[in-house]
Design an enzyme around this catalytic site. Structure first.
Site, PDB file in Angstrom:
ATOM      1  N   GLY A 228       0.811  -1.174  -0.114  1.00  0.00           N
ATOM      2  CA  GLY A 228       0.003  -0.067   0.135  1.00  0.00           C
ATOM      3  C   GLY A 228       0.933   1.175  -0.032  1.00  0.00           C
TER       4      GLY A 228
ATOM      5  N   ASN B 167       1.037  -2.464   5.380  1.00  0.00           N
ATOM      6  CA  ASN B 167       0.370  -1.247   5.647  1.00  0.00           C
ATOM      7  C   ASN B 167      -0.859  -1.259   4.832  1.00  0.00           C
ATOM      8  OD1 ASN B 167       0.226   1.921   5.806  1.00  0.00           O
ATOM      9  ND2 ASN B 167       0.091   1.469   3.720  1.00  0.00           N
TER      10      ASN B 167
ATOM     11  N   SER C 164      -5.303   0.112  13.808  1.00  0.00           N
ATOM     12  CA  SER C 164      -5.928   1.477  14.165  1.00  0.00           C
ATOM     13  C   SER C 164      -6.289   1.520  15.734  1.00  0.00           C
ATOM     14  CB  SER C 164      -6.971   1.269  13.145  1.00  0.00           C
ATOM     15  OG  SER C 164      -7.872   2.460  13.340  1.00  0.00           O
TER      16      SER C 164
ATOM     17  N   TYR D 265     -14.430  -2.871   9.419  1.00  0.00           N
ATOM     18  CA  TYR D 265     -12.918  -2.396   9.468  1.00  0.00           C
ATOM     19  C   TYR D 265     -12.490  -2.785  11.019  1.00  0.00           C
ATOM     20  CZ  TYR D 265      -9.112   1.073   9.581  1.00  0.00           C
ATOM     21  OH  TYR D 265      -7.846   1.756   9.870  1.00  0.00           O
TER      22      TYR D 265
ATOM     23  N   LYS E 226      -9.279  -5.083  12.107  1.00  0.00           N
ATOM     24  CA  LYS E 226      -8.031  -4.661  12.663  1.00  0.00           C
ATOM     25  C   LYS E 226      -7.924  -5.356  14.052  1.00  0.00           C
ATOM     26  CE  LYS E 226      -6.605  -1.368   9.758  1.00  0.00           C
ATOM     27  NZ  LYS E 226      -5.390  -1.545   9.091  1.00  0.00           N
TER      28      LYS E 226
END
Ligand SMILES: NC(=O)c1ccc[n+]([C@@H]2O[C@H](COP(=O)([O-])OP(=O)(O)OC[C@H]3O[C@@H](n4cnc5c(N)ncnc54)[C@H](O)[C@@H]3O)[C@@H](O)[C@H]2O)c1
Length: 251
Positions: free
Chosen positions: A14, A90, A142, A157, A161
């Site tokens: 990324g 990433n 995150s 999400y 994570k």
């Protein structure tokens, strides 16, 4: 303390933009040969620009969610560049949606990129690190993995994570005996064009006022920690997910 990564080969996923590009920039500045990878072919241009500024770089197109793409890219790096010592997982996506409006396909894609991706790329590079008796894996987590979410509209999400935390902990134990460390970085609110485009100036001021340090986290703040965790001096840090968030949340 100057960190010197000369002689190391690093892969950043990324890396076409945002946090990944800044990490690649700082790894190259620290002397590592840095392979920029992304699903977006624009990554070639970013690698060329870093090389123009004196960095030792190369690039490869890589979809972290595809087993075939990961295998082909890691093989290509091994043949053309050498053995990877540093991996920065990433690449990540976020498609906020209320849970009742989340399709299985949307849920699955977020898990594929954010959780299965780091598994696939780690699995592909770990044998080489094990053979070398040295390795560094840094994963982009995150604050959503740890603290109560701001809006509650991003279950896929948050779950991806949080799942990454389990992967980090397991790999840290499994590969610690080979002098391979595995950590995560948990950014808070990062000052990007996306952030500035998504909120009014008033809302941005409101968000900033929640931060004890009074400023948003920058991509450079995150990249500095990624470089540190990729170095020899960080050899005793493993299994950690370190907050870089200006005090938005701490544990
Ligand atoms: N920006 C933030 O505020 C923030 C906060 C916490 C965590 N993070 C995490 O940091 C990481 C980077 O975020 P960013 O803000 O720089 O995002 P970004 O969207 O600016 O960049 C992500 C990059 O990943 C690439 N990518 C997407 N899917 C891919 C795939 N399947 N294979 C390879 N590359 C792929 C994209 O093309 C893009 O270049 C992500 O894991 C994100 O979850 C960001």
């Amino acid at each position: 303390m100057n960190i010197d990564l000369t002689g190391r080969i690093a892969l950043v996923t990324g890396a076409a933009q945002g946090i990944g590009l800044e990490i690649a920039t700082q790894l190259a500045a620290a002397g590592a040969h840095t392979v920029l990878s992304d699903i977006n072919p624009a990554v070639a241009e970013q690698a060329a620009q870093l090389a123009e500024r004196g960095g030792s770089t190369s690039w490869v197109q890589l979809d972290t969610a595809s087993e075939e793409s990961v295998a082909a890219a890691v093989e290509q790096i091994g043949a053309n560049v050498g053995a990877l010592g540093i991996l920065i997982n990433n690449a990540g996506i976020s498609t906020p949606r209320a849970t009742l409006e989340t399709s299985l396909a949307q849920w699955q894609r977020v898990l594929d990129v954010n959780l299965t991706g780091p598994f696939l790329v780690s699995r592909a590079v770990l044998p080489g690190m094990r053979d070398a008796g040295w390795g560094r894996i840094v994963n982009m987590s995150s604050f959503n993995a740890k603290s109560s979410p701001v809006n509650g509209d991003n279950a896929s999400y948050a779950a991806s994570k949080a799942g990454l935390t389990g992967l980090i902990h397991n790999l840290a134990v499994e590969f610690g005996p080979h002098q391979i460390t595995v950590n995560g970085i948990a950014p808070g609110i990062v000052d990007t064009a996306l952030l500035r485009g998504a909120h009014s100036p008033e809302r941005l001021e409101q968000l900033k006022s929640r931060l004890p340090v009074g400023r948003f986290t920058t991509t450079a703040d995150i990249a500095a920690l990624a470089v540190f965790l990729s170095s020899d001096v960080a050899q005793s840090i493993t299994g950690e997910i370190i907050n870089v968030n200006g005090g938005l949340y701490f544990d």
